[in-house]
Scaffold this active site. Structure first.
Site, PDB file in Angstrom:
ATOM      1  N   ASP A  19      -1.496 -24.097  17.680  1.00  0.00           N
ATOM      2  CA  ASP A  19      -2.192 -22.830  17.422  1.00  0.00           C
ATOM      3  C   ASP A  19      -1.460 -21.861  16.488  1.00  0.00           C
ATOM      4  O   ASP A  19      -1.394 -20.652  16.764  1.00  0.00           O
ATOM      5  CB  ASP A  19      -2.490 -22.116  18.743  1.00  0.00           C
ATOM      6  CG  ASP A  19      -3.462 -22.873  19.642  1.00  0.00           C
ATOM      7  OD1 ASP A  19      -3.888 -23.980  19.272  1.00  0.00           O
ATOM      8  OD2 ASP A  19      -3.788 -22.359  20.731  1.00  0.00           O
ATOM      9  N   ASP A  57      -7.142 -23.298  18.163  1.00  0.00           N
ATOM     10  CA  ASP A  57      -8.046 -22.605  19.079  1.00  0.00           C
ATOM     11  C   ASP A  57      -9.327 -22.291  18.301  1.00  0.00           C
ATOM     12  O   ASP A  57      -9.243 -21.770  17.177  1.00  0.00           O
ATOM     13  CB  ASP A  57      -7.355 -21.310  19.549  1.00  0.00           C
ATOM     14  CG  ASP A  57      -7.715 -20.900  20.949  1.00  0.00           C
ATOM     15  OD1 ASP A  57      -8.005 -21.768  21.796  1.00  0.00           O
ATOM     16  OD2 ASP A  57      -7.705 -19.676  21.217  1.00  0.00           O
ATOM     17  N   HIS A  59     -13.100 -20.976  19.088  1.00  0.00           N
ATOM     18  CA  HIS A  59     -14.108 -20.510  20.042  1.00  0.00           C
ATOM     19  C   HIS A  59     -15.439 -20.140  19.388  1.00  0.00           C
ATOM     20  O   HIS A  59     -15.451 -19.563  18.293  1.00  0.00           O
ATOM     21  CB  HIS A  59     -13.611 -19.252  20.761  1.00  0.00           C
ATOM     22  CG  HIS A  59     -12.356 -19.453  21.549  1.00  0.00           C
ATOM     23  ND1 HIS A  59     -12.221 -20.413  22.521  1.00  0.00           N
ATOM     24  CD2 HIS A  59     -11.177 -18.779  21.525  1.00  0.00           C
ATOM     25  CE1 HIS A  59     -11.010 -20.328  23.054  1.00  0.00           C
ATOM     26  NE2 HIS A  59     -10.354 -19.350  22.473  1.00  0.00           N
ATOM     27  N   HIS A  92     -10.951 -13.660  19.613  1.00  0.00           N
ATOM     28  CA  HIS A  92      -9.950 -14.265  18.733  1.00  0.00           C
ATOM     29  C   HIS A  92     -10.377 -15.681  18.359  1.00  0.00           C
ATOM     30  O   HIS A  92     -11.135 -16.324  19.090  1.00  0.00           O
ATOM     31  CB  HIS A  92      -8.579 -14.312  19.424  1.00  0.00           C
ATOM     32  CG  HIS A  92      -8.555 -15.224  20.621  1.00  0.00           C
ATOM     33  ND1 HIS A  92      -9.043 -14.837  21.854  1.00  0.00           N
ATOM     34  CD2 HIS A  92      -8.153 -16.499  20.761  1.00  0.00           C
ATOM     35  CE1 HIS A  92      -8.925 -15.839  22.705  1.00  0.00           C
ATOM     36  NE2 HIS A  92      -8.398 -16.878  22.074  1.00  0.00           N
ATOM     37  N   LYS A 117      -9.951 -26.841  20.224  1.00  0.00           N
ATOM     38  CA  LYS A 117     -10.126 -26.651  21.663  1.00  0.00           C
ATOM     39  C   LYS A 117     -10.737 -25.294  21.950  1.00  0.00           C
ATOM     40  O   LYS A 117     -10.706 -24.405  21.094  1.00  0.00           O
ATOM     41  CB  LYS A 117      -8.780 -26.807  22.382  1.00  0.00           C
ATOM     42  CG  LYS A 117      -7.708 -25.835  21.906  1.00  0.00           C
ATOM     43  CD  LYS A 117      -6.359 -26.190  22.489  1.00  0.00           C
ATOM     44  CE  LYS A 117      -5.297 -25.207  22.051  1.00  0.00           C
ATOM     45  NZ  LYS A 117      -5.512 -23.823  22.513  1.00  0.00           N
ATOM     46  N   CYS A 162      -0.466 -21.670  25.568  1.00  0.00           N
ATOM     47  CA  CYS A 162      -0.920 -22.970  25.046  1.00  0.00           C
ATOM     48  C   CYS A 162       0.205 -23.980  24.907  1.00  0.00           C
ATOM     49  O   CYS A 162       0.003 -25.169  25.151  1.00  0.00           O
ATOM     50  CB  CYS A 162      -1.692 -22.768  23.750  1.00  0.00           C
ATOM     51  SG  CYS A 162      -3.230 -21.855  24.028  1.00  0.00           S
TER      52      CYS A 162
HETATM   53 ZN   LIG Z   1      -8.411 -18.795  22.804  1.00  0.00          ZN
END
Ligand SMILES: [Zn+2]
Length: 216
Positions: A19, A57, A59, A92, A117, A162
């Site tokens: 990340d 990351d 989302h 984020h 992810k 993470c």
């Molecule tokens: Zn996140």
């Protein structure tokens, strides 16, 4: 790169870069203090590996982990999600935004795999291996096993979330795991950095400085 850093790791070794994204660096939406300092260290470490995996990351808008998805709640509060306790974060790493992009100075062109992810709107994913319901797999265990990797090295952001969860899962899956400590920075809420260090010690996961990985 000095002479001590030319040693390469072996065919059974893989570096997982966790990340290293704009939103986790200063001026990002969920900035990890001094998070950008890991970039040159990760770059130098990655140059010593033939095998590198990068995580991202990633989302959807309205993700369950965003405080903005829960009226009246604030970032860094904790809620009870269906799968257990969940910290709420500022919005984020929204898919395809500048914040979700890798830090522009990150140089890992030889990375063989990017694991994204946190894409399920209703489940967060700290670990690169299992989402926070602890049962939904990302497929990374299968990838590492099929490639014959036995030693997993981790660096990136954030040490206490993470990186921690990824290291724990890798260890539980039977890999030898090492955390490149100076290649990580922590968020440190509610003693989370100390908790991560305690967990690493309990699981036999060494935390070492990059210079200590002398010859691989
Ligand atoms: Zn996140």
């Amino acid at each position: 790169m000095n002479a001590n850093e030319t040693a390469t790791f072996g065919d059974n070794d893989v570096l997982i870069v966790v990340d290293v994204q704009n939103d986790f660096c200063p001026a990002g939406a969920l900035a990890v203090p001094r998070g950008d300092e890991v970039v040159p260290i990760v770059n130098r470490m990655a140059a010593r590996f033939r095998n590198v995996v990068v995580t991202q990351d990633w989302h959807p808008r309205g993700h369950l982990s965003f405080a903005s998805s829960h009226p009246g709640r604030q970032p860094f509060e904790t809620i009870a999600a269906a799968y257990g306790s969940q910290v709420l974060w500022p919005d984020h790493c929204v898919q395809a935004t500048a914040g979700a992009a890798f830090h522009p100075a990150l140089q890992v062109p030889h990375a063989g795999l990017i694991v994204r992810k946190g894409m399920d709107r209703g489940i967060d994913s700290y670990s690169a291996f299992y989402e926070n319901d602890r049962t939904t797999a990302t497929g990374l265990v299968g990838y590492l096993r099929e490639r014959g990797f036995t030693r997993v090295f981790l660096a990136g952001l954030a040490l206490d979330f993470c990186v921690r969860y990824s290291a724990e899962d890798a260890r539980r899956e039977g890999f030898a795991v090492f955390v490149v400590e100076d290649g990580c920075r922590g968020i440190d809420i509610g003693g989370s950095v100390a908790a991560a260090r305690g967990s690493f010690a309990a699981l036999g996961i060494p935390c070492l400085q990059m210079r200590e990985f002398a010859t691989g």
